[in-house]
Design a protein around this motif. Sequence first.
Motif, PDB file in Angstrom:
ATOM      1  N   LEU A  65       0.842  -1.198   0.000  1.00 21.05           N
ATOM      2  CA  LEU A  65       0.000   0.000   0.000  1.00 21.05           C
ATOM      3  C   LEU A  65       0.874   1.243   0.000  1.00 21.05           C
ATOM      4  CD1 LEU A  65      -2.586  -1.122   2.721  1.00 21.05           C
ATOM      5  CD2 LEU A  65      -2.784  -1.350   0.237  1.00 21.05           C
ATOM      6  N   SER A  66       0.625   2.108  -0.962  1.00 21.92           N
ATOM      7  CA  SER A  66       1.375   3.360  -1.047  1.00 21.92           C
ATOM      8  C   SER A  66       0.456   4.495  -0.579  1.00 21.92           C
ATOM      9  CB  SER A  66       1.822   3.580  -2.496  1.00 21.92           C
ATOM     10  OG  SER A  66       2.729   4.634  -2.561  1.00 21.92           O
ATOM     11  N   PHE A  67       0.616   4.902   0.691  1.00 19.10           N
ATOM     12  CA  PHE A  67      -0.258   5.911   1.301  1.00 19.10           C
ATOM     13  C   PHE A  67       0.225   7.326   0.997  1.00 19.10           C
ATOM     14  CE2 PHE A  67      -0.761   2.272   4.278  1.00 19.10           C
ATOM     15  CZ  PHE A  67      -2.136   2.133   4.238  1.00 19.10           C
ATOM     16  N   LEU A  68      -0.729   8.242   0.904  1.00 25.99           N
ATOM     17  CA  LEU A  68      -0.412   9.665   0.801  1.00 25.99           C
ATOM     18  C   LEU A  68      -1.286  10.412   1.807  1.00 25.99           C
ATOM     19  CD1 LEU A  68       0.997  12.081  -0.613  1.00 25.99           C
ATOM     20  CD2 LEU A  68      -0.938  12.154  -2.189  1.00 25.99           C
ATOM     21  N   VAL A  69      -0.633  11.096   2.750  1.00 21.41           N
ATOM     22  CA  VAL A  69      -1.358  11.872   3.759  1.00 21.41           C
ATOM     23  C   VAL A  69      -1.219  13.349   3.399  1.00 21.41           C
ATOM     24  CG1 VAL A  69      -1.546  12.468   6.203  1.00 21.41           C
ATOM     25  CG2 VAL A  69      -0.931  10.136   5.535  1.00 21.41           C
ATOM     26  N   LYS A  70      -2.346  14.015   3.162  1.00 19.20           N
ATOM     27  CA  LYS A  70      -2.318  15.451   2.849  1.00 19.20           C
ATOM     28  C   LYS A  70      -2.587  16.238   4.133  1.00 19.20           C
ATOM     29  CE  LYS A  70      -3.863  14.993  -1.944  1.00 19.20           C
ATOM     30  NZ  LYS A  70      -4.928  15.292  -2.915  1.00 19.20           N
ATOM     31  N   TYR A  71      -1.834  17.310   4.324  1.00 24.35           N
ATOM     32  CA  TYR A  71      -2.010  18.097   5.548  1.00 24.35           C
ATOM     33  C   TYR A  71      -2.037  19.587   5.214  1.00 24.35           C
ATOM     34  CZ  TYR A  71       3.026  18.928   5.194  1.00 24.35           C
ATOM     35  OH  TYR A  71       4.279  19.302   4.734  1.00 24.35           O
ATOM     36  N   HIS A  72      -2.715  20.337   6.074  1.00 22.69           N
ATOM     37  CA  HIS A  72      -2.742  21.797   5.941  1.00 22.69           C
ATOM     38  C   HIS A  72      -1.946  22.382   7.097  1.00 22.69           C
ATOM     39  CE1 HIS A  72      -4.294  25.711   4.693  1.00 22.69           C
ATOM     40  NE2 HIS A  72      -4.465  25.981   5.976  1.00 22.69           N
ATOM     41  N   LYS A  73      -1.018  23.265   6.772  1.00 26.91           N
ATOM     42  CA  LYS A  73      -0.096  23.785   7.800  1.00 26.91           C
ATOM     43  C   LYS A  73      -0.504  25.184   8.239  1.00 26.91           C
ATOM     44  CE  LYS A  73       4.842  24.295   8.723  1.00 26.91           C
ATOM     45  NZ  LYS A  73       6.193  24.265   8.159  1.00 26.91           N
ATOM     46  N   ASP A  74      -0.512  25.380   9.550  1.00 22.91           N
ATOM     47  CA  ASP A  74      -0.723  26.705  10.134  1.00 22.91           C
ATOM     48  C   ASP A  74       0.657  27.341  10.298  1.00 22.91           C
ATOM     49  OD1 ASP A  74      -1.131  28.931  11.717  1.00 22.91           O
ATOM     50  OD2 ASP A  74      -2.764  28.007  12.856  1.00 22.91           O
ATOM     51  N   GLU A  75       0.971  28.316   9.449  1.00 18.77           N
ATOM     52  CA  GLU A  75       2.320  28.910   9.424  1.00 18.77           C
ATOM     53  C   GLU A  75       2.682  29.583  10.748  1.00 18.77           C
ATOM     54  OE1 GLU A  75       4.412  28.360   7.160  1.00 18.77           O
ATOM     55  OE2 GLU A  75       3.116  27.518   5.614  1.00 18.77           O
ATOM     56  N   GLN A  76       1.709  30.173  11.410  1.00 19.02           N
ATOM     57  CA  GLN A  76       2.010  30.911  12.641  1.00 19.02           C
ATOM     58  C   GLN A  76       2.345  29.979  13.803  1.00 19.02           C
ATOM     59  OE1 GLN A  76      -1.651  33.110  12.856  1.00 19.02           O
ATOM     60  NE2 GLN A  76      -0.792  34.874  11.776  1.00 19.02           N
ATOM     61  N   LYS A  77       1.569  28.892  13.955  1.00 24.17           N
ATOM     62  CA  LYS A  77       1.774  28.007  15.109  1.00 24.17           C
ATOM     63  C   LYS A  77       2.625  26.789  14.779  1.00 24.17           C
ATOM     64  CE  LYS A  77      -2.743  29.216  17.035  1.00 24.17           C
ATOM     65  NZ  LYS A  77      -4.076  28.701  17.383  1.00 24.17           N
ATOM     66  N   ASP A  78       2.942  26.576  13.500  1.00 22.76           N
ATOM     67  CA  ASP A  78       3.682  25.396  13.046  1.00 22.76           C
ATOM     68  C   ASP A  78       2.956  24.096  13.430  1.00 22.76           C
ATOM     69  OD1 ASP A  78       5.793  24.353  11.562  1.00 22.76           O
ATOM     70  OD2 ASP A  78       6.902  23.826  13.378  1.00 22.76           O
ATOM     71  N   LEU A  79       1.625  24.138  13.343  1.00 15.29           N
ATOM     72  CA  LEU A  79       0.815  22.947  13.600  1.00 15.29           C
ATOM     73  C   LEU A  79       0.178  22.491  12.295  1.00 15.29           C
ATOM     74  CD1 LEU A  79      -1.003  24.039  16.884  1.00 15.29           C
ATOM     75  CD2 LEU A  79       0.821  22.357  16.695  1.00 15.29           C
ATOM     76  N   MET A  80      -0.090  21.196  12.218  1.00 12.66           N
ATOM     77  CA  MET A  80      -0.648  20.636  10.986  1.00 12.66           C
ATOM     78  C   MET A  80      -1.966  19.909  11.250  1.00 12.66           C
ATOM     79  SD  MET A  80       3.052  19.485   9.853  1.00 12.66           S
ATOM     80  CE  MET A  80       3.564  19.830  11.509  1.00 12.66           C
ATOM     81  N   ARG A  81      -2.856  19.986  10.281  1.00  9.95           N
ATOM     82  CA  ARG A  81      -4.119  19.255  10.346  1.00  9.95           C
ATOM     83  C   ARG A  81      -4.256  18.374   9.107  1.00  9.95           C
ATOM     84  NH1 ARG A  81      -8.361  23.961  12.402  1.00  9.95           N
ATOM     85  NH2 ARG A  81      -7.580  24.087  14.547  1.00  9.95           N
ATOM     86  N   ILE A  82      -4.738  17.154   9.300  1.00 12.26           N
ATOM     87  CA  ILE A  82      -4.859  16.206   8.190  1.00 12.26           C
ATOM     88  C   ILE A  82      -6.109  16.541   7.371  1.00 12.26           C
ATOM     89  CG2 ILE A  82      -5.266  13.776   7.619  1.00 12.26           C
ATOM     90  CD1 ILE A  82      -3.558  13.127  10.139  1.00 12.26           C
ATOM     91  N   VAL A  83      -5.917  16.662   6.047  1.00 14.80           N
ATOM     92  CA  VAL A  83      -7.046  17.030   5.163  1.00 14.80           C
ATOM     93  C   VAL A  83      -7.268  16.018   4.041  1.00 14.80           C
ATOM     94  CG1 VAL A  83      -6.888  19.493   5.662  1.00 14.80           C
ATOM     95  CG2 VAL A  83      -5.558  18.552   3.768  1.00 14.80           C
ATOM     96  N   GLY A  84      -6.460  14.970   3.985  1.00 14.37           N
ATOM     97  CA  GLY A  84      -6.644  13.961   2.935  1.00 14.37           C
ATOM     98  C   GLY A  84      -5.918  12.677   3.277  1.00 14.37           C
ATOM     99  N   PHE A  85      -6.497  11.530   2.876  1.00 15.98           N
ATOM    100  CA  PHE A  85      -5.892  10.225   3.155  1.00 15.98           C
ATOM    101  C   PHE A  85      -6.145   9.334   1.938  1.00 15.98           C
ATOM    102  CE2 PHE A  85      -6.111   6.181   5.978  1.00 15.98           C
ATOM    103  CZ  PHE A  85      -4.756   5.957   5.798  1.00 15.98           C
ATOM    104  N   GLU A  86      -5.105   9.152   1.117  1.00 19.12           N
ATOM    105  CA  GLU A  86      -5.240   8.412  -0.141  1.00 19.12           C
ATOM    106  C   GLU A  86      -4.311   7.203  -0.157  1.00 19.12           C
ATOM    107  OE1 GLU A  86      -4.428  11.124  -3.334  1.00 19.12           O
ATOM    108  OE2 GLU A  86      -5.976  12.558  -2.709  1.00 19.12           O
ATOM    109  N   VAL A  87      -4.601   6.271  -1.051  1.00 18.33           N
ATOM    110  CA  VAL A  87      -3.744   5.084  -1.182  1.00 18.33           C
ATOM    111  C   VAL A  87      -3.739   4.613  -2.632  1.00 18.33           C
ATOM    112  CG1 VAL A  87      -5.534   3.344  -0.759  1.00 18.33           C
ATOM    113  CG2 VAL A  87      -3.175   2.860  -0.107  1.00 18.33           C
ATOM    114  N   LYS A  88      -2.599   4.036  -3.031  1.00 15.59           N
ATOM    115  CA  LYS A  88      -2.524   3.319  -4.303  1.00 15.59           C
ATOM    116  C   LYS A  88      -2.094   1.894  -3.969  1.00 15.59           C
ATOM    117  CE  LYS A  88      -1.600   7.193  -7.394  1.00 15.59           C
ATOM    118  NZ  LYS A  88      -0.608   7.877  -8.234  1.00 15.59           N
TER     119      LYS A  88
END
Length: 641
Positions: free
Chosen positions: A179-202
């Motif tokens: 399984l080749s997973f791809l996790v997409k994340y959105h980064k908050d530049e000010q706090k350097d925190l990330m939130r997951i916005v996508g979860f894909e697989v091939k």
Amino acid sequence: MAIASKSPWMAMVLLFFSLMAPPSYAFYLPGVAPADFQKRDPLLVKVNKLTSIKTQLPYSYYSLPYCKPDVIVDSAENLGEVLRGDRIENSPYVFEMREPKMCQIVCKVTLGEKEAKELKEKIEDEYRVNMILDNLPLVVPIKRLDQDSATIYQHGFHVGVKGQYSGSKDEKYFIHNHLSFLVKYHKDEQKDLMRIVGFEVKPYSVKHEYEGQWDDKKTRLTTCDPHSKRLITSSDSPQEVDVNKEIVFTYDVDFLESDIKWASRWDTYLLMTDDQIHWFSIVNSLMIVLFLSGMVAMIMLRTLYRDISKYNELETQEEAQEETGWKLVHGDVFRPPAHSDWLCVYAGTGVQFFGMLLVTMIFAVLGFLSPSNRGGLMTAMLLLWVFMGLFAGYASARLYKLFKGSDWKNITLRTAFTFPGTVFAIFFVLNALIWGEKSSGAVPFTTMFALVLLWFGISVPLVFVGSYLGFKKPALEDPVKTNKIPRQIPEQAWYMNPLFSILIGGILPFGAVFIELFFILTSIWLHQFYYIFGFLFIVFIILIVTCAEISIVLCYFQLCSEDYLWWWRSYLTSGSSALYLFLYATFYFFTKLEITKFVSGILYFGYMLIASYAFFVLTGTIGFYACFLFTRLIYSSVKID
């Protein structure tokens, strides 16, 4: 507020678009708080049921010989998730935020005869594996051939595929073990925190090879090596499923920064099909129904106004002796019908169902029941059904008292048990069939006990409370007195035959919902998300208007032809739309679904029978109460000697 005060029309337009928009653009409450991650924070992948659109029978992920964690932990599931067949458990897949990994070994499995047979069966039935990361389901991106850049997303990846080796005609089964997973994340530049916005697989099928002895995760694979940057990009040498075959399960994980904000992350999952067709067809359907409703309302108002004026003028003339039409039956129109007790039961049940649907849809339109809140819709509907028992008891008792009934406890018991008892009996038989197939979709005994407890512990007492309150109130008085001797009904024209008019009456309400019904059936049986609750709410309103108007029109024609047996006919006229719903469900089964198993076919028709029965109770009650109010209104508007 400023816009609303300056222009009410602008406010209406904004409200309309907020209802029509997908959840991320509307007033959207996802039901889960966003999770913030820092670099190298652990990301726990959970596994859900295996699903197939060919069998409709879900199975637990670990019913197949997949790699297991040291301890399997069940996630807490709500009532709706259990009824849907969700079985969410932990998995051996653990990522670290923004730490890409290549060719990680999960485990090695040697297939026995039983395991190989089960894998082949699941591949044959096109089962898909479902996983979850941060409450987002796993999807497989697929490029559409007919469009340059469009990508559609398939829920979960297939357990495996069938195929042939080149030069051979024998069909073999191959498992997706890499399984080749791809996790997409959105980064908050000010706090350097990330939130997951996508979860894909091939997914890939790879016959792994390794050097020397097997040493668990320390083994060096020759087919895929992170040290020499040898990656898997195809399934050229696939892993066959057969007895005594060794299968090595591996995975890659990569991370990609995305512009998608956390609040909009479900858009990818929801906007899966060409929704322009969806929008156009629904709006088209609504326009036709609104036009028909307007025509019906106009005819009714003009005709009735003329009738009432004419009857009131005739009182002073000799022509009053030669009345015709609906005024002639004033002495019989409020005579209690045959089996009036059952009419009370079904009217009360319909009020309960109507209340449940109305409140559920209001919550759904406001975004409380979004797809991210798995099982929320079903849980809400069950609980609302239980609490609406109060209104069911009240409605049935009020009607029963109007019919001069005295045994209110008998009516109350029948209201509390007839519809839920029938549905529970069908559900119990279907559940036994699912249990016989060893599917995770079978509702456990504890959940079944909880459902019975909700029914007997809350719903039944509330029906009794409602009945007591309804029966205690003074009875409604009829606008006109009923004759002691029933009037003879003249011979009716062929088109006023009860069966014919009842079947004709169900066409219009069904026409109001059948396009939306297609999308609802697709979401249930083809495992897609249904989310346009704004449209559904408007379709529901139009269904109410249509049921009421078609019942009133046919009731008016019936009274004009001096047939006063309108009570049951008004219920059955709009209720007959349930017959068309079941026929459409049968058409959908043979044209859109690929169900092959006998048990799966029984499940489909069993659940659609429950849905049609519920639709009959809902539409029948709307039609009945519309006619009830209509007859009281017209007979209180004319002078009767």
